[in-house]
Design a protein around this motif. Sequence first.
Motif, mmCIF file in Angstrom:
data_model
loop_
_atom_site.group_PDB
_atom_site.id
_atom_site.type_symbol
_atom_site.label_atom_id
_atom_site.label_comp_id
_atom_site.label_asym_id
_atom_site.label_seq_id
_atom_site.Cartn_x
_atom_site.Cartn_y
_atom_site.Cartn_z
ATOM 1 N N THR A 102 0.842 -1.195 0.000
ATOM 2 C CA THR A 102 0.000 0.000 0.000
ATOM 3 C C THR A 102 0.874 1.241 0.000
ATOM 4 N N THR A 103 0.422 2.268 -0.710
ATOM 5 C CA THR A 103 1.165 3.527 -0.723
ATOM 6 C C THR A 103 0.208 4.699 -0.706
ATOM 7 N N CYS A 104 0.685 5.839 -0.229
ATOM 8 C CA CYS A 104 -0.104 7.051 -0.383
ATOM 9 C C CYS A 104 0.266 7.689 -1.713
ATOM 10 N N TRP A 105 -0.745 8.132 -2.410
ATOM 11 C CA TRP A 105 -0.516 8.681 -3.758
ATOM 12 C C TRP A 105 -0.277 10.178 -3.641
ATOM 13 N N ASP A 106 0.922 10.516 -3.253
ATOM 14 C CA ASP A 106 1.221 11.930 -2.977
ATOM 15 C C ASP A 106 1.776 12.630 -4.201
ATOM 16 N N GLY A 107 1.939 13.911 -4.092
ATOM 17 C CA GLY A 107 2.617 14.680 -5.130
ATOM 18 C C GLY A 107 1.749 15.153 -6.276
ATOM 19 N N VAL A 108 0.485 14.926 -6.214
ATOM 20 C CA VAL A 108 -0.390 15.402 -7.289
ATOM 21 C C VAL A 108 -0.567 16.913 -7.159
ATOM 22 N N ARG A 109 -0.177 17.631 -8.199
ATOM 23 C CA ARG A 109 -0.216 19.093 -8.157
ATOM 24 C C ARG A 109 -0.881 19.669 -9.398
ATOM 25 N N ASN A 110 -2.005 19.113 -9.684
ATOM 26 C CA ASN A 110 -2.793 19.582 -10.815
ATOM 27 C C ASN A 110 -4.239 19.549 -10.330
ATOM 28 N N TYR A 111 -4.942 20.641 -10.531
ATOM 29 C CA TYR A 111 -6.257 20.750 -9.910
ATOM 30 C C TYR A 111 -7.262 19.723 -10.414
ATOM 31 N N GLN A 112 -7.222 19.466 -11.681
ATOM 32 C CA GLN A 112 -8.191 18.492 -12.189
ATOM 33 C C GLN A 112 -7.897 17.097 -11.646
ATOM 34 N N ALA A 113 -6.616 16.773 -11.626
ATOM 35 C CA ALA A 113 -6.229 15.469 -11.078
ATOM 36 C C ALA A 113 -6.601 15.399 -9.598
ATOM 37 N N ARG A 114 -6.375 16.489 -8.885
ATOM 38 C CA ARG A 114 -6.708 16.513 -7.465
ATOM 39 C C ARG A 114 -8.193 16.285 -7.239
ATOM 40 N N TYR A 149 -7.261 12.679 1.771
ATOM 41 C CA TYR A 149 -6.859 13.401 2.980
ATOM 42 C C TYR A 149 -5.669 14.260 2.587
ATOM 43 N N PRO A 150 -5.287 15.205 3.435
ATOM 44 C CA PRO A 150 -4.251 16.155 3.013
ATOM 45 C C PRO A 150 -2.922 15.483 2.678
ATOM 46 N N ASP A 151 -2.324 15.920 1.604
ATOM 47 C CA ASP A 151 -1.022 15.434 1.170
ATOM 48 C C ASP A 151 0.050 16.147 1.986
ATOM 49 N N HIS A 152 0.701 15.415 2.860
ATOM 50 C CA HIS A 152 1.675 16.046 3.760
ATOM 51 C C HIS A 152 2.877 16.625 3.029
ATOM 52 N N THR A 153 3.144 16.127 1.825
ATOM 53 C CA THR A 153 4.350 16.598 1.131
ATOM 54 C C THR A 153 4.248 18.058 0.701
ATOM 55 N N GLN A 154 3.045 18.605 0.657
ATOM 56 C CA GLN A 154 2.914 20.006 0.283
ATOM 57 C C GLN A 154 3.511 20.934 1.342
ATOM 58 N N LYS A 158 11.547 19.935 1.935
ATOM 59 C CA LYS A 158 12.522 19.056 1.278
ATOM 60 C C LYS A 158 11.904 18.305 0.110
ATOM 61 N N ASP A 159 10.617 18.253 0.099
ATOM 62 C CA ASP A 159 9.944 17.445 -0.924
ATOM 63 C C ASP A 159 9.904 18.184 -2.261
ATOM 64 N N PRO A 160 10.087 17.459 -3.343
ATOM 65 C CA PRO A 160 10.047 18.121 -4.658
ATOM 66 C C PRO A 160 8.677 18.733 -4.970
ATOM 67 N N HIS A 161 7.658 18.310 -4.243
ATOM 68 C CA HIS A 161 6.317 18.834 -4.509
ATOM 69 C C HIS A 161 5.854 19.817 -3.438
ATOM 70 N N TYR A 162 6.813 20.328 -2.676
ATOM 71 C CA TYR A 162 6.501 21.353 -1.663
ATOM 72 C C TYR A 162 5.755 22.524 -2.300
ATOM 73 N N TRP A 173 -3.739 20.444 -1.452
ATOM 74 C CA TRP A 173 -3.529 19.183 -2.183
ATOM 75 C C TRP A 173 -3.886 17.972 -1.333
ATOM 76 N N SER A 174 -4.430 16.989 -1.992
ATOM 77 C CA SER A 174 -4.891 15.779 -1.312
ATOM 78 C C SER A 174 -4.197 14.549 -1.869
ATOM 79 N N MET A 175 -4.313 13.487 -1.128
ATOM 80 C CA MET A 175 -3.851 12.198 -1.637
ATOM 81 C C MET A 175 -4.799 11.109 -1.142
ATOM 82 N N VAL A 176 -4.694 9.947 -1.751
ATOM 83 C CA VAL A 176 -5.439 8.778 -1.292
ATOM 84 C C VAL A 176 -4.406 7.678 -1.056
ATOM 85 N N ASP A 177 -4.835 6.608 -0.417
ATOM 86 C CA ASP A 177 -3.967 5.434 -0.317
ATOM 87 C C ASP A 177 -4.466 4.382 -1.297
#
Length: 240
Positions: A102-114, A149-154, A158-162, A173-177
């Motif tokens: 299982t993984t969290c799907w983080d790093g999505v930074r496009n509104y439509q995708a979000r 739920y909120p994407d913590h990487t935002q 240090k994260d490339p998607h900060y 930004w949100s993510m799902v698992d």
Amino acid sequence: MPWPSRKRDKGAVADKKEPDAKIAKTEETSDKEEEEKSSKPPAGSSKSGWKNWKKKESESGGEESKITYCHWLLKSEPESRLEKGVDVKFSVDDLKAQPNQTTCWDGVRNYQARNFLRSMKLGQQAFFYHSNCKEPGIVALVKIVKEAYPDHTQFDQKDPHYDSTSRKENPKWSMVDVQFVRMTKRFIPLSEIKAHHLAHKADGGPLKDMMLFSRQRLSIQPLTQEEFDFVLSLEEEKPH
DNA sequence: GCCAACGTTGGC
DNA sequence: GCCAACGTTGGC
């Protein structure tokens, strides 16, 4: 809980400096917040923006924004690539190696995708798609095991998607698992899906409007039941 | 590595 | 609010 994960979709916003005003009119109109679930223009957004979005939707999909999607396609890059010094590679083998697969799907930074992320429901199935690689195509099935739920990487510098413009009180930004379900019975290459898409555009078959081709850069896309079923049926066929 | 598609930015 | 310049995605 945050597994290491490097999904695709750095979206254009990754290093934007000045969000707000302009953005609020363009993409946030179509994507911002939850308002657009209903079929009314989001409060405080421009009508023309909404109209344009609706128009685009019907052009590309022929479907209304009312339809609820039950299946998804998630792009991920299986080959190493550095983004701000961080390797964004995340193949299906990487997914299988995670705890609980299982993984969290983080790093999505496009509104439509979000917004698609936010509409995902527990238990829904998605294709795991390898992109930006030698052999792009579908390799596996995964399922949603935790809704948005909120994407913590935002918030992580240090994260490339900060995203320096996002506030903890109101995360952008949100993510799902997602959890691995199984490999497809065979690799289903993009080229093959595309050939069907082209044929179906001519004969009205199920893949005629598939978003993989009409919104080629979207890293998270919905599939209709018919699209999902048809693509999945390909795994039973001989490769060609 | 090239480059088409397309989303974002910013000047006007 | 238009639109040219720019940056990113991702197939090939």
